[in-house]
Design a protein around this motif. Sequence first.
Motif, PDB file in Angstrom:
ATOM      1  N   ILE A   1       0.875  -1.159   0.000  1.00  0.00           N
ATOM      2  CA  ILE A   1       0.000   0.000   0.000  1.00  0.00           C
ATOM      3  C   ILE A   1       0.915   1.212   0.000  1.00  0.00           C
ATOM      4  CG2 ILE A   1      -1.760   1.300   1.280  1.00  0.00           C
ATOM      5  CD1 ILE A   1      -1.606  -2.197   2.245  1.00  0.00           C
ATOM      6  N   TYR A   2       0.721   2.094  -0.969  1.00  0.00           N
ATOM      7  CA  TYR A   2       1.554   3.293  -1.058  1.00  0.00           C
ATOM      8  C   TYR A   2       0.700   4.495  -0.661  1.00  0.00           C
ATOM      9  CZ  TYR A   2       4.181   7.162  -3.089  1.00  0.00           C
ATOM     10  OH  TYR A   2       4.831   8.368  -3.268  1.00  0.00           O
ATOM     11  N   THR A   3       1.254   5.352   0.196  1.00  0.00           N
ATOM     12  CA  THR A   3       0.448   6.447   0.723  1.00  0.00           C
ATOM     13  C   THR A   3       0.357   7.631  -0.232  1.00  0.00           C
ATOM     14  OG1 THR A   3       2.377   7.491   1.744  1.00  0.00           O
ATOM     15  CG2 THR A   3       1.095   5.964   3.111  1.00  0.00           C
ATOM     16  N   GLY A   4       1.311   7.746  -1.168  1.00  0.00           N
ATOM     17  CA  GLY A   4       1.442   9.017  -1.874  1.00  0.00           C
ATOM     18  C   GLY A   4       2.266   9.966  -1.011  1.00  0.00           C
TER      19      GLY A   4
ATOM     20  N   LEU B   1      -1.485  -1.849  -4.102  1.00  0.00           N
ATOM     21  CA  LEU B   1      -2.900  -1.575  -3.860  1.00  0.00           C
ATOM     22  C   LEU B   1      -3.071  -0.058  -3.857  1.00  0.00           C
ATOM     23  CD1 LEU B   1      -3.234  -4.284  -1.075  1.00  0.00           C
ATOM     24  CD2 LEU B   1      -3.735  -4.530  -3.506  1.00  0.00           C
TER      25      LEU B   1
ATOM     26  N   VAL C   1      -4.798   5.700  -2.347  1.00  0.00           N
ATOM     27  CA  VAL C   1      -4.165   6.997  -2.624  1.00  0.00           C
ATOM     28  C   VAL C   1      -5.231   8.062  -2.895  1.00  0.00           C
ATOM     29  CG1 VAL C   1      -2.609   8.232  -4.179  1.00  0.00           C
ATOM     30  CG2 VAL C   1      -2.071   5.908  -3.487  1.00  0.00           C
TER      31      VAL C   1
ATOM     32  N   PHE D   1      -7.337   9.594   0.606  1.00  0.00           N
ATOM     33  CA  PHE D   1      -6.694  10.121   1.798  1.00  0.00           C
ATOM     34  C   PHE D   1      -7.483  11.221   2.485  1.00  0.00           C
ATOM     35  CE2 PHE D   1      -3.138   7.429   1.603  1.00  0.00           C
ATOM     36  CZ  PHE D   1      -2.649   7.463   2.896  1.00  0.00           C
TER      37      PHE D   1
END
Lengths: 133, 312
Positions: A36-39, B91, B95, B98
């Motif tokens: 999972i990438y948050t940005g 996944l 993004v 948020f």
Amino acid sequence: MEQKIRVLVAKPGLDGHDRGAKVLARAFMDAGMEVIYTGIRRTPEQIAEVAVQEDVDVVALSCLSGAHNTLFPKVVDLLKEKGADDILVMGGGVIPEDDIPFLKEHGISEVFGPGTPLATCVDYIRSHVKKEA
Amino acid sequence: MDVKLGVLAGDTRAVARAITWVENGDPRGAEVIRGVYASTGRAYIVGLTGSPGAGKSTLVSRLAALLAARGQKVGILAVDPSSPFSGGAILGDRVRMFDVALTRDVYIRSMGTRGALGGLNRATRMAARILDAAGFDWIFVETVGAGQAEVDVHDVAYTTAVVMAPGMGDDIQAMKAGIMEIGDLFIINKADHDGADRTATQVESVLQLSMTTGWNPPVLKVSAELNTGIDNVVDTIERHHTHLVASGKLDALKIRMAKLDVLEILKARLADMMKQQLEQPAVQVELEKVASKQSDPYSLADIIFEQSWRNT
Ligand code: B12
Ligand SMILES: Nc1nc2c(ncn2[C@@H]2O[C@H](COP(=O)(O)OP(=O)(O)OP(=O)(O)O)[C@@H](O)[C@H]2O)c(=O)[nH]1
Ligand SMILES: [Mg+2]
């Protein structure tokens, strides 16, 4: 029963250097992990909350702006508050050698700088995430 | 941490762990489901499917924000494809979410498809049960970017929304047979772009060809980006809910869901059993016979199937 290692790749603070984080995300996926990438530009609060909601095994913090000494320990503290201190927290980016002992004292299990081979990052996770049988 | 009690109390960490267990096929997941199933059935489950990039994630986050502001608890299960080669996944749905990630009473969980082909993950159904038991009022299930075959969400949700964006006229033709048939409402997102009216008209003309069942799927234009038309989506979902209740369809759906819950478990167990049988040393000899055409796959399958029953 199929266990998958789940990793949160996170960019805390105002740092916009996301190339390394994206490269890592891709490498972890290629190694069979769920990423999972948050940005970019996430707060430590967001990162800790997402880590708990997603039940990740690892939080991979990447910071190239120099703010690691405040941001990384903050994430560790928040995870502890949420009862999630079993999550492995590792860090990387542009981090002076001298800061590494401080970060380790504050719960960052290992720190990886520029030029680290991706295989080293993957292997570190594989050997440090304890998956119960 | 007692996960079962934690789920019933709505504790985030317990909910998250329980979902991990059902996803991994961990027996503890089954124990949790047994323990909390009596507390399920209150959440309203909405599915969102549609082409890749149509704006499903952005839209879900807007819906969640609106409902949370009304004091509702919202759970989101967002599915993205797993790599068929490595089994890993990035996944990415989250993004786009948020803005609501830290809203109290919104829980988001990303899932990889892990080899499932219908647009969901095999455990999505049970994950929804866990969120239901944890007291979420609404559960949104976002599928992978879907073409026409990915219609599993219809078996999980009470209301299915198909999300599209302008400029995909050909896609609508192609989707006719598949996801066009499962939509209880159609959302033309990105109405801030040109062509939304045209797409809406195209969808309407395709829908006119299908049989009516007492509910004519509305076609709504929204912009998730600009946050316009979102309340209309919620109203429409609520109207569909009311329709399901009034027509008695919801009760029928709930029985169907129960059946599918059981089917899912039976399928998993049978698959495990059969895989084990296939690994037996005695079977290897038989497999060689099939390979050299001394036997055929049906005959061997019959033998294995019968033996499995005898062994249980
Ligand atoms: C490319 C680059 C940029 C690009 C960024 C493009 C992008 N979208 O990422 C651009 C041009 C936009 C840019 C802008 C700026 N940059 Co710049 N940039 C760089 C540069 C040259 C390379 C970074 C990079 O992408 N490396 C490639 C990736 C793959 O490597 P990586 O991120 O280091 O990741 C590797 C390892 O570190 C490790 N790793 C990293 N994170 C993690 C996490 C975990 C958990 C693990 C296990 C491993 C790990 O694994 C990766 C693979 O080996 C560096 C210098 C350098 N040599 O690092 C400067 C550098 C980071 N930038 C710097 C600066 C100052 C800036 C600016 C402030 C310049 C300005 N005044 O405008 C802006 C700020 C941008 C912003 N919004 O934050 C400084 C930071 C100084 C500091 N920390 O004290 C550096 C160090 C240059 C320098 N020597 O001064 N930059
Ligand atoms: N102009 C415009 N862009 C939008 C709108 N909604 C979403 N987008 C953009 O469309 C892109 C895809 O949005 P997502 O929400 O990730 O779409 P998705 O359907 O979830 O995508 P997948 O999960 O990858 O299939 C992003 O760049 C969004 O910013 C909208 O209403 N108008
Ligand atoms: Mg999405």
